[in-house]
Design a protein around this motif. Sequence first.
Motif, PDB file in Angstrom:
ATOM      1  N   VAL A  24      18.159 -29.136 -13.661  1.00  0.00           N
ATOM      2  CA  VAL A  24      18.997 -28.882 -14.836  1.00  0.00           C
ATOM      3  C   VAL A  24      19.981 -27.756 -14.546  1.00  0.00           C
ATOM      4  O   VAL A  24      21.170 -27.867 -14.876  1.00  0.00           O
ATOM      5  N   ARG A  25      19.507 -26.691 -13.924  1.00  0.00           N
ATOM      6  CA  ARG A  25      20.413 -25.586 -13.580  1.00  0.00           C
ATOM      7  C   ARG A  25      21.528 -26.058 -12.664  1.00  0.00           C
ATOM      8  O   ARG A  25      22.696 -25.698 -12.853  1.00  0.00           O
ATOM      9  N   ALA A  26      21.185 -26.866 -11.653  1.00  0.00           N
ATOM     10  CA  ALA A  26      22.197 -27.372 -10.729  1.00  0.00           C
ATOM     11  C   ALA A  26      23.194 -28.267 -11.457  1.00  0.00           C
ATOM     12  O   ALA A  26      24.400 -28.209 -11.194  1.00  0.00           O
ATOM     13  N   ALA A  27      22.706 -29.075 -12.390  1.00  0.00           N
ATOM     14  CA  ALA A  27      23.602 -29.955 -13.148  1.00  0.00           C
ATOM     15  C   ALA A  27      24.587 -29.153 -13.980  1.00  0.00           C
ATOM     16  O   ALA A  27      25.767 -29.496 -14.073  1.00  0.00           O
ATOM     17  N   PHE A  28      24.119 -28.070 -14.588  1.00  0.00           N
ATOM     18  CA  PHE A  28      25.009 -27.263 -15.426  1.00  0.00           C
ATOM     19  C   PHE A  28      25.920 -26.350 -14.604  1.00  0.00           C
ATOM     20  O   PHE A  28      26.956 -25.929 -15.083  1.00  0.00           O
ATOM     21  N   ASP A  29      25.545 -26.078 -13.364  1.00  0.00           N
ATOM     22  CA  ASP A  29      26.367 -25.219 -12.511  1.00  0.00           C
ATOM     23  C   ASP A  29      27.500 -25.973 -11.834  1.00  0.00           C
ATOM     24  O   ASP A  29      28.449 -25.371 -11.356  1.00  0.00           O
ATOM     25  N   GLY A  30      27.450 -27.261 -11.748  1.00  0.00           N
ATOM     26  CA  GLY A  30      28.480 -27.980 -11.007  1.00  0.00           C
ATOM     27  C   GLY A  30      28.959 -29.166 -11.799  1.00  0.00           C
ATOM     28  O   GLY A  30      28.425 -29.467 -12.843  1.00  0.00           O
ATOM     29  N   PRO A  32      32.471 -27.721  -9.817  1.00  0.00           N
ATOM     30  CA  PRO A  32      33.302 -26.557 -10.146  1.00  0.00           C
ATOM     31  C   PRO A  32      34.475 -26.866 -11.076  1.00  0.00           C
ATOM     32  O   PRO A  32      34.871 -26.041 -11.878  1.00  0.00           O
ATOM     33  N   ASP A  33      35.036 -28.070 -11.001  1.00  0.00           N
ATOM     34  CA  ASP A  33      36.184 -28.377 -11.855  1.00  0.00           C
ATOM     35  C   ASP A  33      35.769 -28.791 -13.263  1.00  0.00           C
ATOM     36  O   ASP A  33      36.605 -28.944 -14.151  1.00  0.00           O
ATOM     37  N   GLY A  34      34.470 -28.975 -13.471  1.00  0.00           N
ATOM     38  CA  GLY A  34      33.962 -29.315 -14.800  1.00  0.00           C
ATOM     39  C   GLY A  34      34.322 -30.709 -15.260  1.00  0.00           C
ATOM     40  O   GLY A  34      34.209 -31.017 -16.440  1.00  0.00           O
ATOM     41  N   ALA A  35      34.743 -31.571 -14.341  1.00  0.00           N
ATOM     42  CA  ALA A  35      35.187 -32.906 -14.717  1.00  0.00           C
ATOM     43  C   ALA A  35      34.047 -33.808 -15.174  1.00  0.00           C
ATOM     44  O   ALA A  35      34.230 -34.640 -16.048  1.00  0.00           O
ATOM     45  N   SER A  36      32.886 -33.640 -14.603  1.00  0.00           N
ATOM     46  CA  SER A  36      31.759 -34.513 -14.937  1.00  0.00           C
ATOM     47  C   SER A  36      30.793 -33.812 -15.882  1.00  0.00           C
ATOM     48  O   SER A  36      30.562 -32.610 -15.770  1.00  0.00           O
ATOM     49  N   PRO A  37      30.216 -34.548 -16.804  1.00  0.00           N
ATOM     50  CA  PRO A  37      29.207 -33.941 -17.686  1.00  0.00           C
ATOM     51  C   PRO A  37      27.928 -33.649 -16.908  1.00  0.00           C
ATOM     52  O   PRO A  37      27.663 -34.271 -15.877  1.00  0.00           O
ATOM     53  N   ALA A  38      27.171 -32.696 -17.390  1.00  0.00           N
ATOM     54  CA  ALA A  38      25.893 -32.378 -16.759  1.00  0.00           C
ATOM     55  C   ALA A  38      24.945 -33.554 -16.934  1.00  0.00           C
ATOM     56  O   ALA A  38      24.772 -34.068 -18.038  1.00  0.00           O
ATOM     57  N   VAL A  39      24.345 -34.003 -15.835  1.00  0.00           N
ATOM     58  CA  VAL A  39      23.441 -35.137 -15.874  1.00  0.00           C
ATOM     59  C   VAL A  39      22.150 -34.761 -15.160  1.00  0.00           C
ATOM     60  O   VAL A  39      22.179 -34.226 -14.060  1.00  0.00           O
ATOM     61  N   VAL A  40      21.048 -35.030 -15.811  1.00  0.00           N
ATOM     62  CA  VAL A  40      19.744 -34.838 -15.185  1.00  0.00           C
ATOM     63  C   VAL A  40      19.185 -36.222 -14.905  1.00  0.00           C
ATOM     64  O   VAL A  40      19.065 -37.043 -15.823  1.00  0.00           O
ATOM     65  N   PRO A  41      18.854 -36.510 -13.639  1.00  0.00           N
ATOM     66  CA  PRO A  41      18.326 -37.839 -13.327  1.00  0.00           C
ATOM     67  C   PRO A  41      17.071 -38.138 -14.149  1.00  0.00           C
ATOM     68  O   PRO A  41      16.165 -37.315 -14.228  1.00  0.00           O
ATOM     69  N   PRO A  42      17.010 -39.308 -14.761  1.00  0.00           N
ATOM     70  CA  PRO A  42      15.844 -39.667 -15.574  1.00  0.00           C
ATOM     71  C   PRO A  42      14.531 -39.603 -14.801  1.00  0.00           C
ATOM     72  O   PRO A  42      13.494 -39.311 -15.368  1.00  0.00           O
ATOM     73  N   THR A  43      14.582 -39.860 -13.496  1.00  0.00           N
ATOM     74  CA  THR A  43      13.351 -39.826 -12.706  1.00  0.00           C
ATOM     75  C   THR A  43      12.750 -38.429 -12.645  1.00  0.00           C
ATOM     76  O   THR A  43      11.525 -38.275 -12.633  1.00  0.00           O
TER      77      THR A  43
END
Length: 75
Positions: A24-30, A32-43
Amino acid sequence: MPTAVLTDRERTAVQAYLRLLHTVRAAFDGPPDGASPAVVPPTVLAEAEAALARAGLAGNEAEFFRLLGEWCPPA
């Protein structure tokens, strides 16, 4: 400080939770351009939920976080 002795299932639940937390931390940290929403793999989430259930900790967050705090104290 006393050291918590966890069962194998409790240790697996804590480790799965920590992997989820780092993901989750990695998803919210990257990115850098912020183009993609934070995603946590369902697995990753499913792994943590299953490990909590096997350890008998599903629905018992207070006990789980007590174990987590004893096993992995804040720095």
